[in-house]
Design an enzyme around this catalytic site. Structure first.
Site, PDB file in Angstrom:
ATOM      1  N   GLY A   1      76.198  29.654  25.389  1.00 44.72           N
ATOM      2  CA  GLY A   1      77.545  30.222  25.979  1.00 44.72           C
ATOM      3  C   GLY A   1      77.033  30.640  27.300  1.00 44.72           C
ATOM      4  O   GLY A   1      75.958  31.490  27.146  1.00 44.72           O
TER       5      GLY A   1
ATOM      6  N   ARG B   1      74.323  23.318  23.940  1.00 43.76           N
ATOM      7  CA  ARG B   1      73.835  23.928  22.914  1.00 43.76           C
ATOM      8  C   ARG B   1      72.776  22.861  22.091  1.00 43.76           C
ATOM      9  O   ARG B   1      72.543  23.078  20.856  1.00 43.76           O
ATOM     10  CB  ARG B   1      75.001  24.336  22.080  1.00 43.76           C
ATOM     11  CG  ARG B   1      75.828  25.661  22.519  1.00 43.76           C
ATOM     12  CD  ARG B   1      76.601  25.939  21.233  1.00 43.76           C
ATOM     13  NE  ARG B   1      77.399  27.164  21.846  1.00 43.76           N
ATOM     14  CZ  ARG B   1      77.087  28.244  22.154  1.00 43.76           C
ATOM     15  NH1 ARG B   1      75.706  28.804  21.668  1.00 43.76           N
ATOM     16  NH2 ARG B   1      77.865  29.328  22.323  1.00 43.76           N
TER      17      ARG B   1
ATOM     18  N   ASP C   1      68.665  31.557  19.179  1.00 43.96           N
ATOM     19  CA  ASP C   1      68.373  30.458  18.777  1.00 43.96           C
ATOM     20  C   ASP C   1      67.543  29.497  19.872  1.00 43.96           C
ATOM     21  O   ASP C   1      66.484  28.783  19.634  1.00 43.96           O
ATOM     22  CB  ASP C   1      69.646  29.580  18.469  1.00 43.96           C
ATOM     23  CG  ASP C   1      70.275  30.109  17.187  1.00 43.96           C
ATOM     24  OD1 ASP C   1      69.491  30.611  16.314  1.00 43.96           O
ATOM     25  OD2 ASP C   1      71.468  30.019  16.896  1.00 43.96           O
TER      26      ASP C   1
ATOM     27  N   LYS D   1      69.333  36.107  27.184  1.00 42.06           N
ATOM     28  CA  LYS D   1      70.651  35.947  27.578  1.00 42.06           C
ATOM     29  C   LYS D   1      71.691  35.955  26.410  1.00 42.06           C
ATOM     30  O   LYS D   1      71.133  35.444  25.323  1.00 42.06           O
ATOM     31  CB  LYS D   1      70.909  34.444  28.249  1.00 42.06           C
ATOM     32  CG  LYS D   1      72.295  34.337  28.515  1.00 42.06           C
ATOM     33  CD  LYS D   1      72.750  32.854  27.871  1.00 42.06           C
ATOM     34  CE  LYS D   1      72.862  32.787  26.436  1.00 42.06           C
ATOM     35  NZ  LYS D   1      73.474  31.450  25.950  1.00 42.06           N
ATOM     36  N   THR D   2      72.625  36.581  26.281  1.00 40.53           N
ATOM     37  CA  THR D   2      73.724  36.332  25.396  1.00 40.53           C
ATOM     38  C   THR D   2      74.580  37.476  25.569  1.00 40.53           C
ATOM     39  O   THR D   2      74.501  38.754  25.539  1.00 40.53           O
ATOM     40  CB  THR D   2      73.541  36.331  24.052  1.00 40.53           C
ATOM     41  OG1 THR D   2      74.789  36.403  23.418  1.00 40.53           O
ATOM     42  CG2 THR D   2      72.660  37.352  23.576  1.00 40.53           C
TER      43      THR D   2
ATOM     44  N   ASP E   1      76.587  38.533  23.493  1.00 34.06           N
ATOM     45  CA  ASP E   1      76.657  38.997  22.212  1.00 34.06           C
ATOM     46  C   ASP E   1      75.910  40.443  22.201  1.00 34.06           C
ATOM     47  O   ASP E   1      76.066  41.138  21.264  1.00 34.06           O
ATOM     48  CB  ASP E   1      76.479  37.992  21.101  1.00 34.06           C
ATOM     49  CG  ASP E   1      77.486  36.889  21.019  1.00 34.06           C
ATOM     50  OD1 ASP E   1      78.352  37.042  21.825  1.00 34.06           O
ATOM     51  OD2 ASP E   1      77.191  36.295  20.100  1.00 34.06           O
TER      52      ASP E   1
ATOM     53  N   LYS F   1     105.921  50.083  20.611  1.00 33.46           N
ATOM     54  CA  LYS F   1     106.542  49.425  19.447  1.00 33.46           C
ATOM     55  C   LYS F   1     105.508  48.273  18.941  1.00 33.46           C
ATOM     56  O   LYS F   1     105.780  47.446  17.964  1.00 33.46           O
ATOM     57  CB  LYS F   1     107.741  48.738  20.040  1.00 33.46           C
ATOM     58  CG  LYS F   1     107.491  47.760  21.359  1.00 33.46           C
ATOM     59  CD  LYS F   1     108.728  47.183  21.643  1.00 33.46           C
ATOM     60  CE  LYS F   1     108.605  46.185  22.778  1.00 33.46           C
ATOM     61  NZ  LYS F   1     109.825  45.400  23.452  1.00 33.46           N
TER      62      LYS F   1
ATOM     63  N   MET G   1      84.777  38.658  21.040  1.00 30.44           N
ATOM     64  CA  MET G   1      83.427  37.826  20.996  1.00 30.44           C
ATOM     65  C   MET G   1      82.367  38.597  20.281  1.00 30.44           C
ATOM     66  O   MET G   1      82.138  39.785  20.567  1.00 30.44           O
ATOM     67  CB  MET G   1      83.191  36.982  22.238  1.00 30.44           C
ATOM     68  CG  MET G   1      83.811  35.517  22.120  1.00 30.44           C
ATOM     69  SD  MET G   1      82.992  34.682  23.484  1.00 30.44           S
ATOM     70  CE  MET G   1      83.802  33.154  23.286  1.00 30.44           C
ATOM     71  N   GLY G   2      81.466  37.780  19.891  1.00 28.86           N
ATOM     72  CA  GLY G   2      80.254  38.398  19.088  1.00 28.86           C
ATOM     73  C   GLY G   2      80.110  37.437  17.921  1.00 28.86           C
ATOM     74  O   GLY G   2      80.725  37.742  16.913  1.00 28.86           O
ATOM     75  N   ARG G   3      79.529  36.468  17.920  1.00 26.15           N
ATOM     76  CA  ARG G   3      79.328  35.319  16.748  1.00 26.15           C
ATOM     77  C   ARG G   3      79.120  36.071  15.497  1.00 26.15           C
ATOM     78  O   ARG G   3      79.596  35.781  14.676  1.00 26.15           O
ATOM     79  CB  ARG G   3      78.560  34.179  17.068  1.00 26.15           C
ATOM     80  CG  ARG G   3      78.332  33.209  16.303  1.00 26.15           C
ATOM     81  CD  ARG G   3      77.888  31.828  16.975  1.00 26.15           C
ATOM     82  NE  ARG G   3      76.802  31.855  17.820  1.00 26.15           N
ATOM     83  CZ  ARG G   3      75.529  32.164  17.231  1.00 26.15           C
ATOM     84  NH1 ARG G   3      75.510  32.083  16.206  1.00 26.15           N
ATOM     85  NH2 ARG G   3      74.755  32.084  18.202  1.00 26.15           N
TER      86      ARG G   3
ATOM     87  N   GLU H   1      87.043  34.822  28.493  1.00 25.88           N
ATOM     88  CA  GLU H   1      87.534  35.573  29.941  1.00 25.88           C
ATOM     89  C   GLU H   1      86.253  36.372  30.323  1.00 25.88           C
ATOM     90  O   GLU H   1      86.141  36.527  31.749  1.00 25.88           O
ATOM     91  CB  GLU H   1      88.491  36.586  29.572  1.00 25.88           C
ATOM     92  CG  GLU H   1      89.891  35.889  29.095  1.00 25.88           C
ATOM     93  CD  GLU H   1      89.966  35.886  27.695  1.00 25.88           C
ATOM     94  OE1 GLU H   1      88.831  35.874  27.114  1.00 25.88           O
ATOM     95  OE2 GLU H   1      91.015  35.645  27.227  1.00 25.88           O
TER      96      GLU H   1
ATOM     97  N   ARG I   1      82.844  35.842  29.846  1.00 24.94           N
ATOM     98  CA  ARG I   1      81.495  35.179  30.111  1.00 24.94           C
ATOM     99  C   ARG I   1      81.119  34.558  31.449  1.00 24.94           C
ATOM    100  O   ARG I   1      79.827  34.079  31.760  1.00 24.94           O
ATOM    101  CB  ARG I   1      81.371  33.819  29.160  1.00 24.94           C
ATOM    102  CG  ARG I   1      81.769  34.432  27.583  1.00 24.94           C
ATOM    103  CD  ARG I   1      81.274  33.248  26.665  1.00 24.94           C
ATOM    104  NE  ARG I   1      81.783  32.038  26.794  1.00 24.94           N
ATOM    105  CZ  ARG I   1      81.394  30.908  26.004  1.00 24.94           C
ATOM    106  NH1 ARG I   1      80.846  31.192  25.097  1.00 24.94           N
ATOM    107  NH2 ARG I   1      81.779  29.601  26.219  1.00 24.94           N
TER     108      ARG I   1
HETATM  109  P1  FBP Z   1      75.301  32.498  23.104  1.00 25.57           P
HETATM  110  O1  FBP Z   1      74.850  33.113  21.374  1.00 25.57           O
HETATM  111  O2  FBP Z   1      74.809  31.132  23.187  1.00 25.57           O
HETATM  112  O3  FBP Z   1      75.100  33.502  24.059  1.00 25.57           O
HETATM  113  O4  FBP Z   1      77.070  32.482  22.856  1.00 25.57           O
HETATM  114  C1  FBP Z   1      77.781  33.462  22.375  1.00 25.57           C
HETATM  115  C2  FBP Z   1      79.129  33.207  22.241  1.00 25.57           C
HETATM  116  O5  FBP Z   1      79.861  33.457  23.524  1.00 25.57           O
HETATM  117  C3  FBP Z   1      79.651  33.867  21.202  1.00 25.57           C
HETATM  118  O6  FBP Z   1      80.246  35.058  21.286  1.00 25.57           O
HETATM  119  C4  FBP Z   1      80.661  32.746  20.781  1.00 25.57           C
HETATM  120  O7  FBP Z   1      81.045  32.747  19.200  1.00 25.57           O
HETATM  121  C5  FBP Z   1      80.292  31.439  21.102  1.00 25.57           C
HETATM  122  O8  FBP Z   1      79.426  31.746  22.077  1.00 25.57           O
HETATM  123  C6  FBP Z   1      81.391  30.571  21.507  1.00 25.57           C
HETATM  124  O9  FBP Z   1      80.669  29.180  21.534  1.00 25.57           O
HETATM  125  P2  FBP Z   1      81.347  28.183  22.412  1.00 25.57           P
HETATM  126  O10 FBP Z   1      80.966  28.511  23.959  1.00 25.57           O
HETATM  127  O11 FBP Z   1      80.400  26.994  21.945  1.00 25.57           O
HETATM  128  O12 FBP Z   1      82.769  28.010  22.145  1.00 25.57           O
END
Ligand code: FBP
Length: 557
Positions: free
Chosen positions: A81, A145, A176, A202-203, A205, A242, A250-252, A426, A428
């Protein structure tokens, strides 16, 4: 070109560098420090990585480094990502190479690791780099990926590297992808070719971190952007009075993003997946926590609030984890048969027949939308695509249903209406914050110095990040030292350990100490928009997570 004013202004931004990277390139030399070993599974990792095991940690220090002047060809891959700052890694790598030798060349492998396997490359020129400096996104060369795992893929990757006469391949990715980089480094070394493979952390997350990697790049910018949005929603909630807003972030897997945003914005409820798992909390209990908060606020006349939901939550709720594990297994084993079925009804029947009785009951109890989402394709690493599962809606609906029951019993007299949001994509590709712009450029420059020194199997590391950039330290850490063995798809595999939220760590403790006050309060903290220009206390402040973990608050801005 019709650039926005900010884009034009960002081109002119000069990233701040650690002092050691500011001098002549041949005066920054790798210094060998102690041998870095993994903390667990040492014998098995040694057997799996005979050529990359037991290497020293590297610090870049002052010293003669004539190798930095040699002519080099380097390939770079952006993997997974997008995360803000990727282009600055490329810019730092490019500038380092050219500072060493104007004839050196940088190739970009297009569309992620698959670009190396299939030799889809492009020349990265000075003009091109200049168009992408300090900008967000991965669009300069694209990302992907693909996981390099079959012998044929490894062979093809090596063939590409030889065909292009590369001295090094730099893989910019998460846990990964850096695991893949370690495997590639070992494979290249075994082939006898002197082609280095290096990683860059990088990430968004934030879960690729340890003592040597204080944070992954992109986390700073993404959390600042989400915090701005959450702060604005909090103000809206308190103005309209209301809605309860359920915000999935995010944060897989890890909940670092949710935790950082909670520390910045002080929402009424923030769920932390790691705590849910540690407490063995079922879905009903998680819903119960939110219901208790809604009731408490309703009693005080506040029929509104904000709940933060980490994207990975669903996989940390014990019974859901079992269910997802079973579905993964069913889909992996029966892939062809499953894919030959056309309708959701057939897919559902296929899975239900094979689930254990408790998992089948749980699956049946979920709303149809979630049932469908749980059966969607896994990513190439076998992960459920949690960004596509509407956990925030599931929770909001369940809270609503529970409150309706309580209202019937006369135990809830408030009102409950909700809105749901998902903040992920939004953030990334936002313009990198100054922190990420500086950090990424330094990482790229460091990766060049490691490559020039012929080092392979390392991840670039820039440390002391809670201090001003001039005081940062650059170096490299052996990738294997960050690994352990995990069971993946029924096999023991070497992988870089994912850093989940540490429930005894300073950021979580700070949150836990303050959340009961935040639950009742409507005096939210509104961080506002990310600042790129202006006083350092507005532009250079790193995340609360980093400051709390490094315990050097106030040292910067
Ligand atoms: P990375 O682990 O490759 O940095 O990706 C993180 C992430 O943004 C997660 O937060 C999210 O669940 C996932 O990628 C979404 O992936 P995709 O872009 O394939 O929909």
């Amino acid at each position: 070109m019709d650039y926005s004013p900010l884009q034009s202004a960002r081109y002119a931004y000069a990233p701040k560098l650690p002092a050691i990277l500011r001098g002549p390139v041949n005066q920054a030399a790798p210094i060998k420090c102690g041998i870095a070993e993994p903390t667990v599974d040492r014998d098995r990792l040694k057997a799996m990585f005979p050529r990359s095991y037991g290497m020293p940690e590297i610090r870049i220090g002052k010293g003669d480094n004539p190798q930095a002047k040699r002519l080099m060809r380097v390939g770079v891959i952006l993997s997974g990502g997008p995360a803000p700052g990727g282009h600055n890694v490329i810019a730092g790598l490019f500038d380092g190479l050219k500072a060493g030798n104007a004839e050196s060349e940088l190739y970009g492998f297009r569309g992620g690791p698959g670009g190396l396997v299939d030799d889809k490359h492009m020349d990265i020129t000075a003009e091109l780099v200049d168009r992408y400096r300090n900008t967000g996104g991965f669009d300069l060369i694209g990302s992907g990926r693909t996981k390099i795992e079959s012998p044929e893929q490894f062979e093809k990757a090596l063939a590409t590297a030889k065909r292009r006469a590369l001295d090094a391949v730099v893989v910019v990715g998460g846990d990964d992808s850096n695991t893949n980089a370690a495997l590639l480094a070992e494979y290249f070394a075994a082939s006898g070719e002197k082609i280095a493979v290096l990683g860059v952390p990088k990430t968004i997350d934030g879960d690729l971190k340890n003592e040597a990697i204080e944070t992954s790049f992109g986390f700073d910018t993404a959390t600042k952007l989400y915090s701005e949005l959450i702060g604005n929603i909090e103000r809206d909630a308190a103005s309209g009075r209301k809605y309860w807003h359920f915000v999935k972030l995010m944060g897989r897997s890890a909940s670092h993003i949710a935790l950082e945003c909670a520390l910045q914005c002080r929402p009424n409820v923030a769920l932390i997946s790691e705590e849910v798992e540690a407490g063995g909390m079922g879905l009903g209990e998680v819903v119960g926590t939110i219901v208790a908060s809604v009731k408490q606020r309703a009693d005080a006349g506040e029929n509104f609030g904000v709940v933060l939901v980490p994207e990975g939550l669903i996989e940390f709720v014990p019974e859901m984890k079992v269910l997802i594990g079973e579905i993964n297994e069913i889909l992996a084993k029966g892939e062809a048969a499953f894919k030959s079925l056309a309708s959701f009804v057939d897919h559902k029947a296929f899975v239900l027949e094979r689930l254990s009785a408790p998992s089948a009951r749980l699956y049946e109890s979920l709303p149809r939308g979630i049932q469908e989402q749980l059966l969607w394709d896994r990513d190439p690493h076998g992960n459920v695509q949690v960004s596509r599962i509407e956990t925030e809606k599931l929770l909001a609906e369940m809270v609503k249903a529970r409150l309706a029951e309580l209202a019937k019993e006369g135990a809830f007299k408030g009102k409950f209406d909700f809105q749901t949001h998902f903040f992920g994509y939004e953030g990334r590709c936002a313009f990198p914050s100054n922190f990420d712009a500086d950090y990424c450029y330094s990482l790229g420059y460091t990766a060049f110095l490691l490559a020039a020194s012929g080092l392979s199997g390392y991840i670039a590391s820039v440390k002391r990040l809670s201090s001003p950039a001039a005081e940062w330290e650059a170096g490299g850490v052996p990738l294997v030292s960050m690994m352990n063995i995990e069971r993946r798809h029924g096999e023991d595999r070497p992988v870089i350990r994912k850093a989940l939220v540490d429930l005894s760590g300073a950021p979580f403790r700070e949150f836990a100490a303050r959340r009961s006050a935040w639950a009742l309060s409507s005096d939210y903290r509104v961080p506002g928009g990310m600042q790129y220009f202006g006083p350092s206390e507005l532009t250079d402040r790193p995340t609360a997570t980093l400051l709390l973990e490094r315990a050097e608050p106030g040292k910067r801005g």
